[in-house]
Structure formats: structure tokens, C-alpha cells
Design an enzyme around this catalytic site. Sequence first.
Site, PDB file in Angstrom:
ATOM      1  CG  ASP A 357      -2.171  -0.866   1.119  1.00 52.73           C
ATOM      2  OD1 ASP A 357      -2.422  -1.182   0.187  1.00 52.73           O
ATOM      3  OD2 ASP A 357      -2.677  -1.099   2.079  1.00 52.73           O
ATOM      4  CG  HIS A 416     -13.506   1.897 -47.625  1.00 51.83           C
ATOM      5  ND1 HIS A 416     -14.527   2.697 -47.627  1.00 51.83           N
ATOM      6  CD2 HIS A 416     -13.085   1.466 -46.558  1.00 51.83           C
ATOM      7  CE1 HIS A 416     -14.503   3.078 -46.279  1.00 51.83           C
ATOM      8  NE2 HIS A 416     -13.569   2.268 -45.599  1.00 51.83           N
TER       9      HIS A 416
END
Lengths: 426, 426
Positions: A357, A416
Site C-alpha cells: 500500500d 474504399h
Amino acid sequence: MIKQLTKKSFLDQLNKQAAPSQDKETIFETAKTVIQAIREEKDAALFQYIEKFDGPLTGDIEVSKEERKAAWEKVDQRTIQALERAAANIRKFHQKQIKESKFMQHDAEIVSGQLYRPIEKVGIYVPGGTACYPSSVLMNAIPAALAGVEKVIMVSPARQGGEIAPILSVAADISGVDTIYKVGGIQAVAALSYGTESVEKVDKIVGPGNAYVAAAKSLVYGDVGIDMIAGPSEVAIIADESAKAKHIASDLIAQAEHDTLARAYLFTTSKSLIEETERELVEQLEALPRQAIATEALTRFGGLVLVTSLTEAFELSNLMAPEHLEVQIDHALDYLRFIKHAGSVFLGHYTPESLGDYYAGPNHVLPTSGTAKFSSGLSVDDFVKKTTFLYYSKEALEQSKDDIVTIATEEQLAGHARAVLKRFED
Amino acid sequence: MIKQLTKKSFLDQLNKQAAPSQDKETIFETAKTVIQAIREEKDAALFQYIEKFDGPLTGDIEVSKEERKAAWEKVDQRTIQALERAAANIRKFHQKQIKESKFMQHDAEIVSGQLYRPIEKVGIYVPGGTACYPSSVLMNAIPAALAGVEKVIMVSPARQGGEIAPILSVAADISGVDTIYKVGGIQAVAALSYGTESVEKVDKIVGPGNAYVAAAKSLVYGDVGIDMIAGPSEVAIIADESAKAKHIASDLIAQAEHDTLARAYLFTTSKSLIEETERELVEQLEALPRQAIATEALTRFGGLVLVTSLTEAFELSNLMAPEHLEVQIDHALDYLRFIKHAGSVFLGHYTPESLGDYYAGPNHVLPTSGTAKFSSGLSVDDFVKKTTFLYYSKEALEQSKDDIVTIATEEQLAGHARAVLKRFED
């Protein structure tokens, strides 16, 4: 106090915790109102909410250079040294998370790869008021600074008297925070997300906070990045006969003292360890300053689960995907391979969660409530973006032309296909 | 048609696009209702919404092995080969994103590091109905399979007649999808997030979708992981005198044909290139099947911006943080260093976006609407989690003891301090 649970009653308790609560709706409504007001009216609304939620603000919203310098005089040397050593450990661990831009392919016809680029501006939320967590400053700001973030901005509500706790300011200096604003709660998240006249807009907001902060973060997500939606903190401990009840009880309590909603579970093959842990808990809770909080958490959201084998213990742990997982078994490193889902793992008899921690290096901002099944603790990665890149020579494109046209035609996107074909018309 | 914009009018248009819309609220309300119903009533609600939104479902919700096998007969060989070659390229690129678990420190006293673990179950959303994008299957499923995800589940709404388009089923086979469910929209996201009798719960949901799918994903976020909230697709093209208007126009159109909300911008130092591009656009749009869509997008959300230098062009592009960035300049690779924020970059005169959309290897699931400032395109990283781990010997903990106690005391978490001290009581 803490209950003995079976595998089934443990899973039931876990599932119940995941259900949505009515509270949540109310908190979201509040957050929505505050965010919209600050987004539209900026400082005018911001200062109103600071006054209302954080209390009166004396002086500027930004902590001045002088204030930041003065803070160093108000913190004792011992604490500064401890924070600096913690920062060095955290830096050392996170440094190894830094990744380099690279090529996937690199020849005359095709070049491809992936760039790592830091996020430009990051906001770090640090709880303030009665709570005061310098370790959170370190854990959030150090990876950001290592990633190369240009501007690290910290927000934290001022204490009574209108100043930021000196220790938070010192921690900010140690870990590379550029700017500190005295603002907390939903209003801090809103101001950082959209910017106001006095608070700079950031690109991403990280750091822990209460349910209001969590709600605000999830509402601004998409307009800015966020690290995660943090729930209550939790630990699972897997232990066998080699573990000491004294250690286990102290670790369960360390977890439970955070918050009345904190979760703390033991999965063990040892019936006697459960009984000893119960006794230890009673004894150790007696002199604990935050006894009431810890007791409530252990009673409501804790449990001691007797399992038939360590295999079953790891199964339960993987189902829970705990934020913190302790493995209090001899030769604990050998058990790492059984762990599928956990935020951070603490191995052996002398690796309490509180070591991680605060101090050892791994991050303490971790996924809670089972989200370790799909997300990770805070790291340098959270402060960089990956941009892929591609170069094709004319010859390389020509070779791929037909396949691209075939797929584009299949997807009915003629434009495309044409974008490729147009390049070979002349 | 497409407008000529100044730097200022471009930025104004960009900011206007970021404003929240009223539509969004309505879509969110619908999504909330559907999700809650499916979460509570499971299949009963799910099948009702499939009937309502996707149309009548014939047969099982899961595509059977026989159906998947039969699909291969319905797709022509040429298309299958093109998809297989695309898949090979995508696999080759993404393979280099795989990371290995590693130690940060590894000696007798301290061991620390970070594990990479795959997410167990992943759901992939693939649009269906009139649109049919096998390339999306490849782009989402291949990185998941490479990451080691145990179960890759694809969802896509059935077409009229109640079946999944054969090409999507074939693409799923090529890219390693385990299970396909015939369900789309909000109901698909809800079912994957919470599970029903016939749809398996997953840990994370990825893949593109319309505004309803996006809203649903953002509502379930936290209960499951999600990749990102995708907005309309967009391209920015940076070009100088070396670029050809024909290429630029075809790439702007390829972007614009996606969607009436698609965005397509040119930043160039060449006034004549702008004029030629305008002419080319008119000409190329004429014969385009999706002319109406592309024209609307270019008119409302497109722009040709004359800049004073390439430096300014990169500045504008970094402000926009476009999903796709094309650099149509000689020696384009040399300009990579000026790119701070972009989803994916296409360099040179023969690297049209559609090459990357379908084929070359980089992912086409990318951050939109400026979110490239804080997030990245889909990669293998999205399908793994990092779990940090730590081991300290008794001696190593003893050396760190005082610092941890100092910080814990500062944070008023006595239980955290004690978890360390208890280990040295005997």
C-alpha cells in the site's frame, strides 16, 4: 462479528454485493446536475459548489509556489524521508513498465509499427478533508511523471482553514505534480473535464475517491479518459497450516479499517486457523482507533471460508478476482501460477498488504469488485497512448490491391475500393 | 458541398461537434430500460427485444456448427482467400503486441513483477443487418485469440430470414471465434453483460456499433469491461505540393461514405491542391453508390483547410487527434515525429486508409472524436490484464518496517502499521 462461511454462502454474499443500489441512482443524479452546471457556467458554478460541498475557500484555488515551499517546513523530517524512500521504490518498479515505440515490420516496401506517446495533461484526484493520503499522491503521480505527461495536475479539497494538508503538498513535490488546485468531489472532476476560467482542462482523470467522485468519473468518461471506477477496497487471503492467525487477523483488520464497506476474506484449509483468527480479531480490534469501522466492515462484508484444498481456495479467489490477494503459504512464489484474476498479489508470511500500500513499489490503485477480471492496476501504461503507423510503397500496394478491392466490394463500400484503384489509374 | 475553412472556422466546427446532443439523452433512456429488463428477466426480456428490434428469430439464438460449416459453401473462394491473407497480416502485426510476464526485481530478499493474464471471456459486437463487415470480425477477434482469451463470443443481429451473413460466420472461423449468437443492439450488450439462460456472460465487450450500442456499452461499463465508446469515423489528411488531388479526394470520400456523420478534413499548404481536390470530389462523387451519404458528410462535417506551414498542419491535427491520419508528403516517415495524438497513421502517397481498414495489419478499431488524446486503438493489450506481485523476506520487511509505520501513522491508519509490527512481536 466476522462470520464463518461455506463456499456457497461466500458466493451468495459476493453476488449480493454486486447488485445495483438505489443510492447509486441518487448519487448519479446529483453528479449530473453539478457537472452540467460547471460545464455551462464554469467558475461561477464551480465556486458555488466548492463553497457548498468543500467549505469556504480562502485565497486562490491554485496552491501557490510559496504555499508549496512553506509546506516543507510543516512536515517532520522522518516523514519526508519515509515518503522519499517509498517514492524511490515506486519509481524503480514503475520504470520497468516504460515501453518504447517500435517497428513491427521495416523494409523497403512496408514499414509498420506502434508509437508510444504520453497523454499531455492529466488530473489526479486525491481525497482530502479528514482523510489525508500522501501515498495516493505518490501512486498516481509517479507513473504519470515517468510516462512523460507534460502537465500533472492534482486536485484535493482544502481542509478547514482553506489550505491543503502540508503532507499532500510535499508528496506532490516529491512525485512531480505541476499544479495543485484546492477542490474536491464532483466539482473537481467536472472542472478538470471541461475546464473553467481558473481550472485547466485535462485529458484524463485518475485517482481514488468516494461514491460521488466515482459517479462523476463515470459520467465524464468519453469526454476525458478515466482510470477506473473504484469500489470499496478488499482483500482475500489464502492460507494453509503454515500461516499465523496473528498475521492474518492484522491484515484483515488493516483492510477493514479503511471503510465500513471494505471486504476481507480468508480462504483456508485449516479449521484451527479459522478459530485462532476469530480470537485474534477480537483481541486486535480492542485497541484499534478505527475499531467501529473495522468491526462493521468485518461483520457485514467479511468472512472466514474453510476450503477442502488449496486448489479450491484459488478457485474461489479467481471467482472473486480480489483487489488484493495475499498468499500466506510456505514457498508462496510457487503458487503464483494458480492466480488468474487479482489486482495485486502479496506472497509469503512477511509481505503484508500495507507493505505494498505504501512502500514496496507496485501500485496501490487497483481494480475492485471483481473488475480484476477485465482490468488492471494503475501503471505507466495508463498515461501513454499507442498510435499505430503504416507505410506501403507503390509496389506493395499494387500487390495487395485485388484483395482490398474484393473485401471492400463485399462490404459494399465502393469508395474504399476506389481509394486504392485511383492510385493506379495513370 | 465541402467547405474551405480557416484555422479558426475549423476549430469552431470541431468544438461544435463535441457538444452534447438531446438525442443522446433519449438513446440513453432507451438503453437503460432494455438493460434493466434483460438483467432482471433474462431470456424472457431478451427474446422480446430481439423480436422487437432485430426482427423474428428463426431457430436457435446460437449459430450451430452445421450452420457455420454450411456458410463456407456460400462464400466465393476469392473472398475467402482475401480474408485469409488479411487475417495473416493482422495476426503478424498483432503478434508483436504480446507481452510476457516479468520480474521487476528478483533476489533472495525481494521479488516483484507483473503477470500478464488473458481475460477469460470476451464478447465481440459486430454490426449486421444491411451493413456487413467481415473486416470488423477479424480486427476484434484476432487480437483476442492471440491474447489467449478462453472464449471469444461474437454477437451480430440476424438478417431477414433469421441467419447471420455467411461471410461473417466465415470471418469468425478464420479469426478464432468460439460462439456466435444472433442478437444485436442494446439487447446483445445487456445479455453479454449479465448473462441469460441462453447467452453466456462475458467479462469484456468490444467492437463497433451504432449510437444505441455505444450507449449500452457505456451503461454496462464497470460491470464488464468495454473497449471504448466509438463516435463517427474520421480522417485528417496532411498534404503538401507533392500530393495528388485524385488520391486525396478518393480518401476523403472513402471516409465520408461510412456515415452521414463521418468527418473528413484536409490540412494543406497548397492552395491549388485545395482547388483540384474540390473538382476531384465533384467528379468522383458522381458515380459513387453511396453518393448521398458521402455528400452529406462532406458538406456538414468536412473541410479543406489552407495552412501556412506543415508545422501548423501537424498542430491542427494534434488538436483534432483524429482517428485516422494520412500524411501525403514525400519522405513521410520523417514526419512521424511530429505526431502527438492520432489513432492510426498512414504515411506516403500509396498508403490509403482503406489499405489499413482491411488488410495491412494495424487494427481498425480506433479512438474517435478526439479521444486519441487519451486512448488507443484496439490491441492485444485490451484482452490481457496485468497483475502485480510482491514477495518480501522477513529481513527485507524488517528493514522497511519503520518507514511503513511512519507513513501509516501519518495517514491515521493504525491497523496498517500494526499489520507490519505484529510480524515482529515474537
